[in-house]
Design a protein around this motif. Sequence first.
Motif, PDB file in Angstrom:
ATOM      1  N   ALA A  96       0.952   3.694  -4.003  1.00  0.00           N
ATOM      2  CA  ALA A  96       1.094   5.138  -3.904  1.00  0.00           C
ATOM      3  C   ALA A  96       1.587   5.661  -5.246  1.00  0.00           C
ATOM      4  N   VAL A  97       1.431   6.979  -5.461  1.00  0.00           N
ATOM      5  CA  VAL A  97       1.842   7.580  -6.727  1.00  0.00           C
ATOM      6  C   VAL A  97       3.178   8.294  -6.548  1.00  0.00           C
ATOM      7  N   VAL A  98       3.865   8.484  -7.648  1.00  0.00           N
ATOM      8  CA  VAL A  98       5.154   9.172  -7.628  1.00  0.00           C
ATOM      9  C   VAL A  98       4.974  10.577  -7.045  1.00  0.00           C
ATOM     10  N   GLY A  99       5.890  10.959  -6.128  1.00  0.00           N
ATOM     11  CA  GLY A  99       5.847  12.268  -5.501  1.00  0.00           C
ATOM     12  C   GLY A  99       5.047  12.343  -4.219  1.00  0.00           C
ATOM     13  N   ALA A 100       4.299  11.297  -3.878  1.00  0.00           N
ATOM     14  CA  ALA A 100       3.453  11.313  -2.688  1.00  0.00           C
ATOM     15  C   ALA A 100       4.259  10.986  -1.433  1.00  0.00           C
ATOM     16  N   SER A 101       3.607  11.139  -0.273  1.00  0.00           N
ATOM     17  CA  SER A 101       4.169  10.747   1.020  1.00  0.00           C
ATOM     18  C   SER A 101       3.230   9.730   1.666  1.00  0.00           C
ATOM     19  N   ILE A 102       3.794   8.768   2.383  1.00  0.00           N
ATOM     20  CA  ILE A 102       2.993   7.738   3.032  1.00  0.00           C
ATOM     21  C   ILE A 102       3.491   7.519   4.452  1.00  0.00           C
ATOM     22  N   ASP A 103       2.595   7.009   5.305  1.00  0.00           N
ATOM     23  CA  ASP A 103       2.936   6.659   6.682  1.00  0.00           C
ATOM     24  C   ASP A 103       3.087   5.152   6.809  1.00  0.00           C
ATOM     25  N   LEU A 104       4.150   4.738   7.477  1.00  0.00           N
ATOM     26  CA  LEU A 104       4.379   3.338   7.812  1.00  0.00           C
ATOM     27  C   LEU A 104       4.211   3.209   9.322  1.00  0.00           C
ATOM     28  N   ARG A 105       3.270   2.396   9.744  1.00  0.00           N
ATOM     29  CA  ARG A 105       2.979   2.275  11.174  1.00  0.00           C
ATOM     30  C   ARG A 105       3.227   0.846  11.638  1.00  0.00           C
ATOM     31  N   CYS A 106       3.987   0.733  12.734  1.00  0.00           N
ATOM     32  CA  CYS A 106       4.327  -0.574  13.304  1.00  0.00           C
ATOM     33  C   CYS A 106       3.944  -0.568  14.777  1.00  0.00           C
ATOM     34  N   GLU A 107       2.847  -1.215  15.094  1.00  0.00           N
ATOM     35  CA  GLU A 107       2.383  -1.322  16.475  1.00  0.00           C
ATOM     36  C   GLU A 107       2.918  -2.615  17.084  1.00  0.00           C
ATOM     37  N   TRP A 108       3.432  -2.525  18.297  1.00  0.00           N
ATOM     38  CA  TRP A 108       3.923  -3.738  18.966  1.00  0.00           C
ATOM     39  C   TRP A 108       3.464  -3.782  20.414  1.00  0.00           C
ATOM     40  N   LYS A 109       3.414  -5.003  20.923  1.00  0.00           N
ATOM     41  CA  LYS A 109       3.059  -5.242  22.316  1.00  0.00           C
ATOM     42  C   LYS A 109       3.999  -6.292  22.864  1.00  0.00           C
ATOM     43  N   ILE A 110       4.676  -5.977  23.976  1.00  0.00           N
ATOM     44  CA  ILE A 110       5.670  -6.877  24.573  1.00  0.00           C
ATOM     45  C   ILE A 110       5.137  -7.397  25.893  1.00  0.00           C
ATOM     46  N   THR A 111       5.198  -8.725  26.064  1.00  0.00           N
ATOM     47  CA  THR A 111       4.789  -9.378  27.312  1.00  0.00           C
ATOM     48  C   THR A 111       5.948 -10.203  27.850  1.00  0.00           C
ATOM     49  N   GLY A 112       5.787 -10.721  29.063  1.00  0.00           N
ATOM     50  CA  GLY A 112       6.815 -11.603  29.633  1.00  0.00           C
ATOM     51  C   GLY A 112       7.883 -10.880  30.420  1.00  0.00           C
ATOM     52  N   GLY A 113       7.758  -9.587  30.644  1.00  0.00           N
ATOM     53  CA  GLY A 113       8.697  -8.883  31.499  1.00  0.00           C
ATOM     54  C   GLY A 113       9.919  -8.322  30.818  1.00  0.00           C
ATOM     55  N   LEU A 165       8.134  10.039  -2.905  1.00  0.00           N
ATOM     56  CA  LEU A 165       8.274   8.686  -3.447  1.00  0.00           C
ATOM     57  C   LEU A 165       8.645   8.724  -4.926  1.00  0.00           C
ATOM     58  N   VAL A 166       9.457   7.773  -5.329  1.00  0.00           N
ATOM     59  CA  VAL A 166       9.842   7.581  -6.726  1.00  0.00           C
ATOM     60  C   VAL A 166       9.554   6.137  -7.100  1.00  0.00           C
ATOM     61  N   LEU A 167       9.725   5.820  -8.380  1.00  0.00           N
ATOM     62  CA  LEU A 167       9.444   4.454  -8.822  1.00  0.00           C
ATOM     63  C   LEU A 167      10.308   3.442  -8.078  1.00  0.00           C
ATOM     64  N   GLU A 168      11.523   3.842  -7.707  1.00  0.00           N
ATOM     65  CA  GLU A 168      12.435   2.937  -7.010  1.00  0.00           C
ATOM     66  C   GLU A 168      12.016   2.690  -5.568  1.00  0.00           C
ATOM     67  N   SER A 169      11.013   3.432  -5.095  1.00  0.00           N
ATOM     68  CA  SER A 169      10.521   3.219  -3.736  1.00  0.00           C
ATOM     69  C   SER A 169       9.703   1.941  -3.619  1.00  0.00           C
ATOM     70  N   GLN A 189       7.172  -8.180  10.799  1.00  0.00           N
ATOM     71  CA  GLN A 189       6.146  -8.338   9.773  1.00  0.00           C
ATOM     72  C   GLN A 189       6.578  -7.576   8.531  1.00  0.00           C
ATOM     73  N   THR A 190       6.115  -8.037   7.376  1.00  0.00           N
ATOM     74  CA  THR A 190       6.476  -7.410   6.106  1.00  0.00           C
ATOM     75  C   THR A 190       5.224  -6.971   5.350  1.00  0.00           C
ATOM     76  N   ALA A 191       5.412  -6.023   4.435  1.00  0.00           N
ATOM     77  CA  ALA A 191       4.337  -5.565   3.554  1.00  0.00           C
ATOM     78  C   ALA A 191       4.970  -5.031   2.272  1.00  0.00           C
ATOM     79  N   ASN A 192       4.216  -5.085   1.189  1.00  0.00           N
ATOM     80  CA  ASN A 192       4.724  -4.657  -0.120  1.00  0.00           C
ATOM     81  C   ASN A 192       4.111  -3.330  -0.538  1.00  0.00           C
ATOM     82  N   LEU A 193       4.929  -2.512  -1.185  1.00  0.00           N
ATOM     83  CA  LEU A 193       4.491  -1.221  -1.707  1.00  0.00           C
ATOM     84  C   LEU A 193       4.771  -1.160  -3.200  1.00  0.00           C
ATOM     85  N   THR A 194       3.782  -0.674  -3.965  1.00  0.00           N
ATOM     86  CA  THR A 194       3.947  -0.442  -5.400  1.00  0.00           C
ATOM     87  C   THR A 194       3.729   1.039  -5.677  1.00  0.00           C
ATOM     88  N   VAL A 195       4.729   1.675  -6.256  1.00  0.00           N
ATOM     89  CA  VAL A 195       4.637   3.091  -6.622  1.00  0.00           C
ATOM     90  C   VAL A 195       4.340   3.167  -8.117  1.00  0.00           C
TER      91      VAL A 195
END
Length: 345
Positions: A96-113, A165-169, A189-195
């Motif tokens: 992403a670029v400096v000053g932008a906004s981004i969405d972080l989406r975390c989908e989960w599914k729980i089984t076993g009661g 977002l800033v460079l430190e993001s 789960q993990t993911a990397n972001l570069t601004v």
Amino acid sequence: MAVTRTTSMLRPDYGGCDDGRGSRKCNPRMGARVGGRRASKRSFGVESGSVAAKRAGSGKFLLVGAVLAIQFVGAAAISSKVGSDIQVDFKMPKEAVVGASIDLRCEWKITGGSGLYSVKWYKDDHEFFRFLPDSSQRTQIFPRPGVKVETRPNSEKKSIKLKDLVLESSGQYKCEVSTEAPSFATTYQTANLTVILPPESGPEITGLSLHYAVGENVTATCIAWPSVPKANLQWNINDEPIPRENVVPQPPMMGQSNGGIPNSLGLRLETEHRHFMGDGKLVKIKCIAEVGSRKYETERKVQMAYVNNQRLSAGDHMNATAPNIRTDLLAKLLTAIFALVLFTT
């Protein structure tokens, strides 16, 4: 030592068949009366104790191995249980670029009661957002440098938005999902972001002439505007990469107050017939600046010049014909003056 002693005391006392001289033709029943046989008896007891100690050591080794195996099986069972109770799918942009906004989406599914206990978000292993569905304070935000969360109505908090977002993001982000009883499982789960800070415009090419003759040296410099990360520069000629031996590295350039760093790269080559294309005999020289996944290009077209009584380039042709034009004008002027003199006389 206690095992050794116990083992040797329990062993039967009928092995004293040594008479002290290496002979084993003694009577086993007389072992208690002969000194040498008593010594042999003690010797036999130590030897038996040594064997017992080895067996005891083997027993300890087997016991420790069994305990470790049980622990390993237990850990494997827990990991398998965690993996089967929760499925997590974390999605976010890689760049992403400096000053932008981004969405972080975390989908989960729980089984076993089991029910959902918490959803936690981390940057570089530091928590910055928490969602507890059964708590009086369902959402909590923890300040982190470079992380600005935009709250939004979302009953399950499966997505959050980072703004300004800033460079430190830049960094590693993590979504962690935990369940209630009976499993108390946790999966993440993990993911990397570069601004990046993109350059203000494409690179600039300096030092090129408008035309070159075959065999003439071409020298130029490509300058990239400040950016983060520093632009990776390369030269192309007629859309083909220029060989490394024709690339001239330049000294590092000073960074700017906003963190951006400029860059430059030189070019030096000798023109050949193969470089000039088409009827107009042009050569295309291009500089490419790469910043993150983005590319910025600047292209210049250079015309072929002719020498040695061959056809000249447009500029040289005009310079060569200028004297002829002046000569023709002078001749016409002299002719007019001579005619005027004759007419007046």
